[in-house]
Design a protein around this motif. Structure first.
Motif, PDB file in Angstrom:
ATOM      1  N   TYR A 280     -10.850  -6.532   7.898  1.00 45.27           N
ATOM      2  CA  TYR A 280     -10.159  -7.402   6.945  1.00 45.27           C
ATOM      3  C   TYR A 280      -8.655  -7.158   6.993  1.00 45.27           C
ATOM      4  CZ  TYR A 280     -14.965  -7.212   5.335  1.00 45.27           C
ATOM      5  OH  TYR A 280     -16.328  -7.243   5.292  1.00 45.27           O
ATOM      6  N   CYS A 281      -7.879  -8.216   6.763  1.00 45.55           N
ATOM      7  CA  CYS A 281      -6.425  -8.117   6.861  1.00 45.55           C
ATOM      8  C   CYS A 281      -5.796  -7.490   5.625  1.00 45.55           C
ATOM      9  CB  CYS A 281      -5.821  -9.499   7.096  1.00 45.55           C
ATOM     10  SG  CYS A 281      -6.061 -10.666   5.747  1.00 45.55           S
ATOM     11  N   SER A 282      -6.487  -7.551   4.496  1.00 40.95           N
ATOM     12  CA  SER A 282      -5.895  -7.056   3.262  1.00 40.95           C
ATOM     13  C   SER A 282      -6.987  -6.569   2.307  1.00 40.95           C
ATOM     14  CB  SER A 282      -5.107  -8.176   2.587  1.00 40.95           C
ATOM     15  OG  SER A 282      -5.979  -9.208   2.201  1.00 40.95           O
ATOM     16  N   GLU A 283      -6.520  -5.929   1.263  1.00 39.10           N
ATOM     17  CA  GLU A 283      -7.426  -5.459   0.212  1.00 39.10           C
ATOM     18  C   GLU A 283      -8.090  -6.638  -0.487  1.00 39.10           C
ATOM     19  OE1 GLU A 283      -9.343  -2.379  -1.571  1.00 39.10           O
ATOM     20  OE2 GLU A 283      -7.866  -2.235   0.040  1.00 39.10           O
ATOM     21  N   ARG A 284      -7.360  -7.717  -0.648  1.00 33.83           N
ATOM     22  CA  ARG A 284      -7.890  -8.925  -1.306  1.00 33.83           C
ATOM     23  C   ARG A 284      -9.074  -9.493  -0.511  1.00 33.83           C
ATOM     24  NH1 ARG A 284      -4.422 -14.375  -2.692  1.00 33.83           N
ATOM     25  NH2 ARG A 284      -6.129 -15.492  -3.657  1.00 33.83           N
TER      26      ARG A 284
ATOM     27  N   LYS B  94      -0.153   1.696  11.647  1.00 35.84           N
ATOM     28  CA  LYS B  94      -0.258   3.128  11.934  1.00 35.84           C
ATOM     29  C   LYS B  94      -1.328   3.801  11.073  1.00 35.84           C
ATOM     30  CE  LYS B  94       2.428   7.222  12.754  1.00 35.84           C
ATOM     31  NZ  LYS B  94       3.753   7.802  12.880  1.00 35.84           N
ATOM     32  N   LYS B  95      -1.479   3.362   9.830  1.00 30.06           N
ATOM     33  CA  LYS B  95      -2.487   3.995   8.963  1.00 30.06           C
ATOM     34  C   LYS B  95      -3.915   3.683   9.420  1.00 30.06           C
ATOM     35  CE  LYS B  95      -3.125   0.707   5.183  1.00 30.06           C
ATOM     36  NZ  LYS B  95      -2.973   0.522   3.753  1.00 30.06           N
ATOM     37  N   TRP B  96      -4.079   2.667  10.294  1.00 25.18           N
ATOM     38  CA  TRP B  96      -5.395   2.321  10.834  1.00 25.18           C
ATOM     39  C   TRP B  96      -5.632   2.951  12.205  1.00 25.18           C
ATOM     40  CZ3 TRP B  96      -4.575  -3.551   9.755  1.00 25.18           C
ATOM     41  CH2 TRP B  96      -4.817  -3.813   8.417  1.00 25.18           C
ATOM     42  N   ALA B  97      -4.779   3.823  12.659  1.00 26.24           N
ATOM     43  CA  ALA B  97      -4.857   4.373  14.013  1.00 26.24           C
ATOM     44  C   ALA B  97      -6.215   5.027  14.300  1.00 26.24           C
ATOM     45  CB  ALA B  97      -3.740   5.385  14.241  1.00 26.24           C
ATOM     46  N   ASP B  98      -6.764   5.755  13.350  1.00 26.94           N
ATOM     47  CA  ASP B  98      -8.026   6.466  13.566  1.00 26.94           C
ATOM     48  C   ASP B  98      -9.254   5.590  13.366  1.00 26.94           C
ATOM     49  OD1 ASP B  98      -6.602   8.797  14.069  1.00 26.94           O
ATOM     50  OD2 ASP B  98      -6.618   9.398  11.964  1.00 26.94           O
ATOM     51  N   VAL B  99      -9.116   4.479  12.654  1.00 27.85           N
ATOM     52  CA  VAL B  99     -10.281   3.645  12.319  1.00 27.85           C
ATOM     53  C   VAL B  99     -10.127   2.191  12.769  1.00 27.85           C
ATOM     54  CG1 VAL B  99     -11.021   5.058  10.361  1.00 27.85           C
ATOM     55  CG2 VAL B  99      -9.356   3.233  10.004  1.00 27.85           C
ATOM     56  N   TRP B 100      -9.290   1.947  13.779  1.00 24.57           N
ATOM     57  CA  TRP B 100      -9.003   0.570  14.209  1.00 24.57           C
ATOM     58  C   TRP B 100     -10.271  -0.197  14.585  1.00 24.57           C
ATOM     59  CZ3 TRP B 100      -6.002  -3.229  13.499  1.00 24.57           C
ATOM     60  CH2 TRP B 100      -5.895  -4.277  14.392  1.00 24.57           C
ATOM     61  N   ASP B 101     -11.268   0.467  15.166  1.00 20.93           N
ATOM     62  CA  ASP B 101     -12.509  -0.206  15.551  1.00 20.93           C
ATOM     63  C   ASP B 101     -13.311  -0.675  14.347  1.00 20.93           C
ATOM     64  OD1 ASP B 101     -11.923   0.198  18.209  1.00 20.93           O
ATOM     65  OD2 ASP B 101     -12.958   2.124  18.267  1.00 20.93           O
TER      66      ASP B 101
ATOM     67  N   ALA C  11     -12.132 -11.310   9.073  1.00 22.14           N
ATOM     68  CA  ALA C  11     -13.481 -11.854   8.947  1.00 22.14           C
ATOM     69  C   ALA C  11     -13.608 -12.824   7.778  1.00 22.14           C
ATOM     70  CB  ALA C  11     -14.478 -10.710   8.787  1.00 22.14           C
ATOM     71  N   ILE C  12     -12.720 -12.768   6.805  1.00 20.55           N
ATOM     72  CA  ILE C  12     -12.799 -13.629   5.621  1.00 20.55           C
ATOM     73  C   ILE C  12     -11.893 -14.852   5.752  1.00 20.55           C
ATOM     74  CG2 ILE C  12     -12.399 -13.749   3.132  1.00 20.55           C
ATOM     75  CD1 ILE C  12     -14.833 -12.100   3.880  1.00 20.55           C
ATOM     76  N   CYS C  13     -10.604 -14.639   5.924  1.00 21.24           N
ATOM     77  CA  CYS C  13      -9.649 -15.754   5.905  1.00 21.24           C
ATOM     78  C   CYS C  13      -9.356 -16.321   7.290  1.00 21.24           C
ATOM     79  CB  CYS C  13      -8.357 -15.341   5.224  1.00 21.24           C
ATOM     80  SG  CYS C  13      -7.423 -14.083   6.103  1.00 21.24           S
ATOM     81  N   GLY C  14      -9.696 -15.600   8.351  1.00 18.64           N
ATOM     82  CA  GLY C  14      -9.485 -16.092   9.699  1.00 18.64           C
ATOM     83  C   GLY C  14      -8.069 -15.938  10.228  1.00 18.64           C
ATOM     84  N   ARG C  15      -7.196 -15.300   9.475  1.00 16.54           N
ATOM     85  CA  ARG C  15      -5.813 -15.096   9.925  1.00 16.54           C
ATOM     86  C   ARG C  15      -5.722 -13.895  10.850  1.00 16.54           C
ATOM     87  NH1 ARG C  15      -2.914 -15.514   4.047  1.00 16.54           N
ATOM     88  NH2 ARG C  15      -3.297 -17.735   3.734  1.00 16.54           N
TER      89      ARG C  15
END
Length: 46
Positions: free
Chosen positions: A37-41, A26-33, A16-20
């Protein structure tokens, strides 16, 4: 034994920020929806 998946077979979204595009992790398996954002930054820059 489970078959390995190629990275190109995984779902992806656009940040949503950088457009990449970024791929499912795997760590997003439960919250993928809820992942936007692609990163913490990018999450901090909102």
């Amino acid at each position: 034994m489970a078959r390995m998946r190629k990275k190109t077979d995984l779902p992806s979204k656009t940040c949503a920020i950088c457009g990449r595009p970024f791929s499912w992790r795997k760590k997003w398996a439960d919250v993928w929806d809820e992942v936007r954002y692609c990163s913490e930054r990018c999450r901090r820059a909102r």
